[in-house]
Design a protein around this motif. Structure first.
Motif, mmCIF file in Angstrom:
data_model
loop_
_atom_site.group_PDB
_atom_site.id
_atom_site.type_symbol
_atom_site.label_atom_id
_atom_site.label_comp_id
_atom_site.label_asym_id
_atom_site.label_seq_id
_atom_site.Cartn_x
_atom_site.Cartn_y
_atom_site.Cartn_z
ATOM 1 N N MET A 62 57.948 36.502 48.863
ATOM 2 C CA MET A 62 56.834 37.301 48.365
ATOM 3 C C MET A 62 55.566 37.021 49.166
ATOM 4 N N ILE A 63 55.313 35.734 49.406
ATOM 5 C CA ILE A 63 54.101 35.332 50.108
ATOM 6 C C ILE A 63 54.120 35.818 51.556
ATOM 7 N N SER A 64 55.276 35.686 52.208
ATOM 8 C CA SER A 64 55.361 36.127 53.610
ATOM 9 C C SER A 64 55.215 37.638 53.736
ATOM 10 N N GLN A 65 55.660 38.374 52.708
ATOM 11 C CA GLN A 65 55.538 39.830 52.712
ATOM 12 C C GLN A 65 54.142 40.275 52.268
ATOM 13 N N GLY A 66 53.402 39.349 51.658
ATOM 14 C CA GLY A 66 52.073 39.681 51.171
ATOM 15 C C GLY A 66 52.088 40.627 49.986
ATOM 16 N N VAL A 67 53.127 40.498 49.131
ATOM 17 C CA VAL A 67 53.243 41.394 47.977
ATOM 18 C C VAL A 67 53.125 40.599 46.681
ATOM 19 N N PRO A 68 52.606 41.220 45.623
ATOM 20 C CA PRO A 68 52.570 40.543 44.325
ATOM 21 C C PRO A 68 53.974 40.451 43.745
ATOM 22 N N GLY A 69 54.156 39.588 42.770
ATOM 23 C CA GLY A 69 55.470 39.457 42.158
ATOM 24 C C GLY A 69 55.376 38.919 40.749
ATOM 25 N N SER A 70 56.503 38.966 40.045
ATOM 26 C CA SER A 70 56.586 38.434 38.693
ATOM 27 C C SER A 70 57.881 37.655 38.548
ATOM 28 N N ILE A 71 57.759 36.436 38.029
ATOM 29 C CA ILE A 71 58.907 35.570 37.788
ATOM 30 C C ILE A 71 58.975 35.270 36.289
ATOM 31 N N VAL A 72 60.150 35.426 35.713
ATOM 32 C CA VAL A 72 60.352 35.124 34.292
ATOM 33 C C VAL A 72 61.463 34.086 34.178
ATOM 34 N N ASN A 73 61.124 32.951 33.589
ATOM 35 C CA ASN A 73 62.098 31.885 33.334
ATOM 36 C C ASN A 73 62.599 31.996 31.893
ATOM 37 N N ILE A 74 63.908 32.003 31.718
ATOM 38 C CA ILE A 74 64.463 32.093 30.370
ATOM 39 C C ILE A 74 64.624 30.682 29.827
ATOM 40 N N SER A 75 63.728 30.337 28.909
ATOM 41 C CA SER A 75 63.734 29.026 28.302
ATOM 42 C C SER A 75 64.395 29.119 26.922
ATOM 43 N N SER A 76 63.866 28.428 25.942
ATOM 44 C CA SER A 76 64.481 28.391 24.621
ATOM 45 C C SER A 76 63.527 27.697 23.661
ATOM 46 N N ILE A 77 63.700 27.965 22.379
ATOM 47 C CA ILE A 77 62.948 27.153 21.409
ATOM 48 C C ILE A 77 63.404 25.703 21.469
ATOM 49 N N ALA A 78 64.565 25.477 22.105
ATOM 50 C CA ALA A 78 65.045 24.101 22.276
ATOM 51 C C ALA A 78 64.126 23.296 23.181
ATOM 52 N N CYS B 136 62.631 34.734 15.784
ATOM 53 C CA CYS B 136 62.833 35.159 14.393
ATOM 54 C C CYS B 136 61.966 34.357 13.424
ATOM 55 N N GLY B 137 60.853 33.823 13.920
ATOM 56 C CA GLY B 137 59.950 33.056 13.081
ATOM 57 C C GLY B 137 60.323 31.602 12.894
ATOM 58 N N TYR B 138 61.246 31.093 13.680
ATOM 59 C CA TYR B 138 61.726 29.718 13.494
ATOM 60 C C TYR B 138 60.592 28.701 13.475
ATOM 61 N N LEU B 139 59.621 28.872 14.345
ATOM 62 C CA LEU B 139 58.590 27.850 14.495
ATOM 63 C C LEU B 139 57.442 27.958 13.490
ATOM 64 N N VAL B 140 57.480 28.945 12.602
ATOM 65 C CA VAL B 140 56.395 29.047 11.624
ATOM 66 C C VAL B 140 56.624 28.140 10.424
ATOM 67 N N SER B 141 57.857 27.658 10.243
ATOM 68 C CA SER B 141 58.158 26.854 9.074
ATOM 69 C C SER B 141 58.287 25.390 9.434
ATOM 70 N N ASN C 18 61.158 32.399 25.347
ATOM 71 C CA ASN C 18 61.781 31.301 24.604
ATOM 72 C C ASN C 18 62.467 31.845 23.355
ATOM 73 N N PRO C 19 63.747 32.189 23.459
ATOM 74 C CA PRO C 19 64.449 32.703 22.280
ATOM 75 C C PRO C 19 64.969 31.594 21.383
ATOM 76 N N THR C 20 65.193 31.950 20.121
ATOM 77 C CA THR C 20 66.042 31.150 19.278
ATOM 78 C C THR C 20 67.481 31.380 19.753
ATOM 79 N N LEU C 21 68.450 30.881 19.035
ATOM 80 C CA LEU C 21 69.831 31.145 19.426
ATOM 81 C C LEU C 21 70.113 32.643 19.405
ATOM 82 N N VAL C 22 70.842 33.093 20.387
ATOM 83 C CA VAL C 22 71.227 34.488 20.530
ATOM 84 C C VAL C 22 72.752 34.538 20.515
#
Length: 245
Positions: free
Chosen positions: A122-138, A240-245, A178-182
């Protein structure tokens, strides 16, 4: 969610099953050209039939040298989804070197390596980008028999923030979902632990057993798109609201 990714090239790891597979299909449907990375060739063959024009890439991301060889010449990428992961269960006192190394190599080290390769492009091309890491409530709460998995996802939270900090000047945004279990194949294996299953049932205010895959995919697409142009270093909870309780 109707988004337009025409003219953009995306790379999705862990693309053969579950969240990764549905993300690939959604991106293709939205006009993106997609590089699908999986260690299981059979999954890539079937996915290619569903998504004509797909660029399949079969590699075990837990292998640093093989990953470098496979992705080293991947070419320009505008969007990256780091989804590949393993959830290997062991009680804390029984955790083996093999489980520790495999979990960190796939869940965290591959995120670093793949993101480096893509971000440098991305940097060498001089273009913007978006990266999404799939994490977890774990990465935010403790779960029995998942000490190593929780540790990898906790580390991913800080990796995401530091990536956002250092890549921001290059107009590259980095966020996590950051999903709960899927109820994917991997999620089902975790649900086989009755202690975890009971905890999930009790803690979800929506009284859902698990999150829907499409709900996670929608959050990924939002973070990849210009709809989230001012969002970086953040995490979207699909819990699904896991972290509110």
């Amino acid at each position: 969610m109707q988004l337009n990714f025409n003219g953009l090239r995306a790379l999705v790891t862990g693309a053969g099953k579950g969240i990764g597979r549905d993300t690939v299909k959604a991106l293709c449907k939205s006009g993106a050209r997609v590089v699908a990375v999986s260690r299981t060739n059979e999954d890539l063959v079937s996915l290619s039939k569903e998504c004509p024009g797909l660029e399949p890439m079969c590699v075990d991301l837990g292998d640093w040298e093989a990953t470098e060889q496979a992705l080293g010449s991947v070419g320009p990428v505008d969007l990256l989804v780091n989804n590949a992961a393993v959830a290997l269960q062991q009680p804390f006192l029984e955790i083996s070197k093999e489980v520790f190394d495999r979990s960190f190599n796939v869940n965290l080290r591959s995120v670093l390596q793949v993101s480096q390769i893509v971000a440098r492009g991305m940097i060498s091309q001089g273009v913007p980008g978006s990266i999404v890491n799939i994490s977890s409530i774990a990465g935010l709460v403790s779960l029995p028999h998942l000490a190593v998995y929780c540790s990898t996802k906790g580390a991913m939270t800080m990796l995401t923030k530091v990536m956002a900090l250092e890549l921001g000047p290059h107009k590259i945004r980095v966020n996590s979902v950051n999903p709960t279990l899927v109820l994917t194949a991997m999620g089902q294996s975790v649900f086989e632990n009755p202690e975890i299953a009971q905890r999930m049932k009790e803690r979800h205010p929506q009284q859902k057993l698990a999150a829907e895959v499409q709900d996670v995919v929608n959050s990924i697409l939002f973070l990849l798109s210009d709809c989230s142009a001012s969002t970086t270093g953040s995490s979207i909870l699909v819990d699904c609201g896991y972290l509110v309780s």
